[in-house]
Scaffold this motif. Structure first.
Motif, short mmCIF file in Angstrom:
data_model
loop_
_atom_site.label_atom_id
_atom_site.label_comp_id
_atom_site.label_asym_id
_atom_site.label_seq_id
_atom_site.Cartn_x
_atom_site.Cartn_y
_atom_site.Cartn_z
N PHE A 120 -66.63 -64.86 -86.55
CA PHE A 120 -66.50 -66.26 -85.12
C PHE A 120 -64.96 -67.01 -85.68
O PHE A 120 -64.23 -67.63 -86.70
N TYR A 121 -64.03 -66.88 -84.55
CA TYR A 121 -62.98 -67.22 -84.80
C TYR A 121 -63.00 -69.59 -84.84
O TYR A 121 -62.27 -70.30 -85.20
N PHE A 122 -63.99 -69.94 -84.60
CA PHE A 122 -64.46 -71.19 -84.65
C PHE A 122 -63.42 -71.94 -83.53
O PHE A 122 -62.65 -73.29 -84.43
N LEU A 123 -63.43 -72.08 -83.05
CA LEU A 123 -63.04 -73.42 -81.80
C LEU A 123 -61.06 -73.67 -81.94
O LEU A 123 -60.71 -74.24 -82.20
N GLN A 124 -60.69 -72.25 -82.22
CA GLN A 124 -59.12 -72.14 -81.76
C GLN A 124 -58.95 -71.79 -80.69
O GLN A 124 -59.81 -71.20 -80.26
N ASN A 125 -57.97 -72.89 -80.22
CA ASN A 125 -56.92 -72.58 -78.75
C ASN A 125 -56.33 -70.99 -79.00
O ASN A 125 -55.04 -71.17 -79.88
N LYS A 126 -56.44 -70.06 -78.89
CA LYS A 126 -56.06 -68.78 -79.28
C LYS A 126 -54.71 -68.14 -77.68
O LYS A 126 -54.06 -67.63 -77.83
N LEU A 127 -54.25 -69.23 -77.39
CA LEU A 127 -53.53 -69.31 -76.10
C LEU A 127 -52.16 -69.01 -76.55
O LEU A 127 -51.12 -67.62 -76.27
N GLU A 128 -51.61 -69.38 -77.86
CA GLU A 128 -50.43 -68.63 -78.35
C GLU A 128 -49.90 -67.95 -78.70
O GLU A 128 -49.25 -67.22 -79.37
N GLU A 129 -51.24 -66.86 -79.41
CA GLU A 129 -51.30 -66.00 -79.83
C GLU A 129 -51.01 -64.11 -78.27
O GLU A 129 -50.70 -63.97 -78.89
N ILE A 130 -51.00 -65.02 -77.37
CA ILE A 130 -50.89 -63.79 -76.39
C ILE A 130 -49.35 -63.74 -75.29
O ILE A 130 -49.02 -63.28 -75.13
N THR A 131 -49.92 -65.70 -75.44
CA THR A 131 -47.99 -66.34 -74.91
C THR A 131 -46.95 -65.05 -75.25
O THR A 131 -46.13 -64.99 -74.41
N PRO A 132 -46.54 -64.52 -76.31
CA PRO A 132 -45.62 -64.10 -76.46
C PRO A 132 -45.50 -62.27 -75.75
O PRO A 132 -44.58 -62.44 -75.16
N HIS A 133 -46.71 -61.88 -75.34
CA HIS A 133 -46.91 -61.21 -74.65
C HIS A 133 -46.30 -60.57 -72.97
O HIS A 133 -45.68 -60.12 -72.49
N PHE A 134 -46.09 -62.46 -72.17
CA PHE A 134 -45.83 -62.34 -70.93
C PHE A 134 -44.46 -63.18 -70.55
O PHE A 134 -44.54 -63.54 -71.53
N GLU A 135 -44.37 -62.81 -69.61
CA GLU A 135 -43.38 -64.01 -68.87
C GLU A 135 -43.45 -65.42 -68.80
O GLU A 135 -42.83 -66.29 -68.69
N THR A 136 -44.77 -65.40 -68.49
CA THR A 136 -44.75 -66.40 -68.38
C THR A 136 -47.03 -66.17 -68.52
O THR A 136 -47.37 -65.66 -67.90
N ALA A 137 -47.14 -67.52 -68.61
CA ALA A 137 -48.70 -67.39 -69.09
C ALA A 137 -49.09 -68.26 -67.95
O ALA A 137 -48.29 -69.16 -68.18
N TYR A 138 -50.75 -68.06 -67.28
CA TYR A 138 -50.77 -68.87 -66.62
C TYR A 138 -52.27 -69.52 -66.70
O TYR A 138 -53.00 -69.74 -65.77
#
Ligand SMILES: [Zn+2]
Length: 219
Positions: A36-54
């Protein structure tokens, strides 16, 4: 409620999908094998892959390890629809379900949907709707097949195709405006699919999009 559960289990006994022990879909022992990841917001881990994160937020239950894979695959390929309520309960128990107006899910290509007969993410979304009292709607449609996607070599063309991969269905075009939407998908690989689906919702005027994922393949 407990009696109802007991009766259900008497009539529909299940076996642990991982170790085959009689009882639950995942026995207590195997449940503890989930990472389990236990309630972490994982958004920052994927945003470097995109020009824009929606996306505005990304929550993931656990790493897509062998045990979780058994559950997701059972729902996907073996028509084990009793897995959907189980996975929805996991979302409900392990994540902080955002305050939203709607729940939707990443759609399958119509051909794939016809072949499988159902969208596994829709099954989970409908169960999550019952738990959260947030209505689940089939808001999105997939425009082109992913297989064609893999053959595109050019990066710019790939991005362009990705941006047009999903669209809000005609009848929901005005409906999503200013709405806060939960976007559900079963497995996260790079986040590209989720971001593209989110882009379609934002393009139609969605106010916020919260990604919820069962399992992540990211390191
Ligand atoms: Zn087990």
């Amino acid at each position: 409620m407990r009696l109802k559960n007991l009766l259900l289990e008497l009539f529909f006994p299940s076996f642990c999908l991982h170790c085959q022990k009689l009882g639950y879909l995942l026995c207590e022992n195997c449940y503890h094998g989930l990472e389990f990841y236990f309630l972490q917001n994982k958004l920052e881990e994927i945003t470097p892959h995109f020009e824009t994160a929606y996306l505005d937020q990304l929550q993931i239950i656990a790493r897509f390890n062998f045990t979780l894979q058994k559950l997701v695959k059972a729902l996907k390929y073996k028509n084990s629809k009793n897995v959907a309520p189980f996975l929805a309960k996991m979302l409900w128990r392990h994540l902080l379900i955002p305050e939203a107006d709607l729940i939707t899910f990443v759609p399958l290509h119509p051909r794939k949907l016809k072949l499988r007969g159902y969208n596994q993410c829709q099954e989970i979304a409908l169960e999550l709707a019952k738990l959260s009292n947030i209505p689940a709607k089939n808001l999105l449609e997939k425009k082109i097949n992913n297989q064609a996607q893999a053959q595109i070599k050019n990066q710019a063309e790939r991005l362009e195709r990705m941006a047009n991969l999903f669209a809000v269905r005609e009848k929901y075009q005005n409906f999503v405006k200013e709405k806060k939407i939960i976007l559900l998908d079963d497995i996260l690989t790079t986040g590209a699919t989720l971001n593209a689906a989110s882009q379609a919702l934002k393009k139609a005027g969605a106010k916020k999009v919260f990604g919820l994922i069962i399992g992540s393949k990211m390191e």
